[in-house]
Design an enzyme around this catalytic site. Structure first.
Site, PDB file in Angstrom:
ATOM      1  N   GLU A 159       0.857  -1.198   0.000  1.00 36.98           N
ATOM      2  CA  GLU A 159       0.000   0.000   0.000  1.00 36.98           C
ATOM      3  C   GLU A 159       0.888   1.241   0.000  1.00 36.98           C
ATOM      4  OE1 GLU A 159      -1.087   2.115   2.842  1.00 36.98           O
ATOM      5  OE2 GLU A 159       0.403   1.354   4.231  1.00 36.98           O
TER       6      GLU A 159
ATOM      7  N   GLY B 229       0.571  -8.858   6.434  1.00 32.94           N
ATOM      8  CA  GLY B 229       0.375  -9.582   5.176  1.00 32.94           C
ATOM      9  C   GLY B 229       1.517  -9.380   4.198  1.00 32.94           C
TER      10      GLY B 229
ATOM     11  N   THR C 114      -0.600  -6.576  16.701  1.00 33.68           N
ATOM     12  CA  THR C 114      -1.215  -5.574  15.822  1.00 33.68           C
ATOM     13  C   THR C 114      -2.315  -6.197  14.969  1.00 33.68           C
ATOM     14  OG1 THR C 114       0.522  -5.984  14.205  1.00 33.68           O
ATOM     15  CG2 THR C 114       0.850  -4.121  15.688  1.00 33.68           C
TER      16      THR C 114
ATOM     17  N   GLU D 275      30.724 -15.511   6.868  1.00 34.64           N
ATOM     18  CA  GLU D 275      31.229 -15.960   8.174  1.00 34.64           C
ATOM     19  C   GLU D 275      30.115 -16.079   9.205  1.00 34.64           C
ATOM     20  OE1 GLU D 275      35.093 -14.723   9.918  1.00 34.64           O
ATOM     21  OE2 GLU D 275      35.270 -13.528   8.111  1.00 34.64           O
TER      22      GLU D 275
END
Length: 380
Positions: free
Chosen positions: A46, A119, A154, A228
């Protein structure tokens, strides 16, 4: 933070005092007019977040082609990010990556920053990793992943997204550094920030990432490159989730009263409050450990500090792995941004430990996934 460390101004010009400094070349490319452009690509499904960069303080720093956004977000849905909305912009993203890779003298690998819970961060990131593995198979791929915190969610479907993206990227990523929002919130509180914003959280993560990548950017007596990390921290390809810890994490008020020695900051790295993921290391066993020092540190002090940590025996190592600590030392001291709560210090250390204790984080996630999936919540 990288701009300040390398003396690059918001418009891409190099600070007059740093004209002889070539350290910026690994993470920035120089244009024909002498300005520096980050070797970075920012993608979001978005447009809102990237618009704030295009109109913000650093709008002149980025090439417009390096900020790619879609027209609609993934709505916290892995499938939308991976199969539908994400599919629409994967080609322009890969084309830009190819262009940037061609612009490198000797491409070592990719650093991928994403979240597990959203998402785009889960679905689109795994689609992109799939394509990167197909086109740049031999190049190192290091992930910095924001892991869903136990108490700060969230989106309610975070466990689904996290499990799906981990399953997809498990075979494509060489090393994945997890960052847990809740652990960072606790660090902010220790710095005296009662109500942390995303800016405060990102600044702490930036300090850690800067320490991990310092040896790729600055000269040092014991530098560690991308391959490494993989060689020293990953005994088996699928066990590639080191626990990250950073010390010292001091507020400006406390820093005036403390002079931290190499030994003290090394000891602090093995304390829970320095960890980027909530887990109890005393219950786990270490398979490998890498200590990355930066600033005013001499090799003798670093070796003594690691020897003392080993001698304590509180950090248990597995029987089949030698109790060796890989040590990296970089002479460039940590830089802090203006207005940052963290104090400027002369030395710091970042510990990367491959420990079985990190499985606690996965157990928490699995339990949440099982709980929701058993009720077929949000399953269509």
């Amino acid at each position: 933070l990288y701009c300040k460390e390398h003396g690059i101004l918001p418009d891409g010009r190099l600070d007059q005092n740093r004209m002889d400094d070539e350290s910026a070349e690994s993470f920035f490319s120089q244009t024909s007019v002498g300005t520096y452009v980050p070797r970075t690509l920012m993608v979001d499904l978005e447009p809102g977040v990237l618009e704030s960069i295009k109109t913000g303080k650093y709008r002149e720093l980025y090439h417009p082609g390096q900020l790619i956004s879609g027209k609609e977000d993934a709505a916290n849905n892995y499938a939308r990010g991976h199969y539908t909305v994400g599919k629409e912009i994967i080609e322009p993203v890969m084309e830009q990556i190819r262009r940037m890779a061609d612009n490198c003298d000797g491409l070592q690998g990719f650093l991928i920053y994403h979240s597990f819970g959203g998402g785009t961060g889960s679905g689109f990131a795994s689609l992109m990793m799939d394509r990167l593995a197909a086109e740049f198979g031999k190049k190192s791929k290091l992930e910095f992943s924001v892991y869903p915190a136990p108490k700060i969610a969230t989106a309610v479907v975070e466990p689904y997204n996290s499990i799906l993206t981990t399953h997809t990227t498990l075979d494509y990523s060489d090393c994945s550094f997890l960052v847990d929002n809740e652990a960072i919130y606790d660090m902010c509180r220790n710095l005296g920030i009662q109500r942390p914003y995303y800016t405060d959280i990102n600044r702490i993560i930036a300090q850690v990432v800067s320490s991990i990548t310092a040896s790729l950017r600055f000269p040092g007596s014991l530098n560690v490159d991308l391959t490494e990390f993989q060689t020293n921290l990953v005994p088996y390809p699928r066990i590639h989730f080191p626990l990250v810890a950073y010390s010292p994490m001091l507020s400006k008020e406390k820093a005036a009263h403390e002079k931290l020695s190499v030994q003290e900051i090394t000891n602090a790295c093995f304390e829970p409050q320095s960890q980027m993921v909530r887990c109890d290391t005393r219950k786990g066993k270490y398979m490998a450990c890498c200590l990355l020092f930066r600033g005013d540190v001499n090799p003798k002090d670093a070796n003594t500090a690691t020897a003392n940590v080993k001698a304590k025996r509180t950090n248990q190592f597995v029987e089949w792995c030698p109790t060796g600590f890989k040590v990296g030392i970089n002479s460039r001291k940590p830089t802090v941004l203006d207005g940052e709560a963290m104090a400027e210090v002369s030395r710091a250390v970042c510990a990367l430990s491959n420990t079985t204790a990190i499985s606690e984080a996965w157990k928490r996630l699995n339990n949440k996934f099982d709980l929701m999936f058993s009720k077929r919540a949000f399953v269509h």
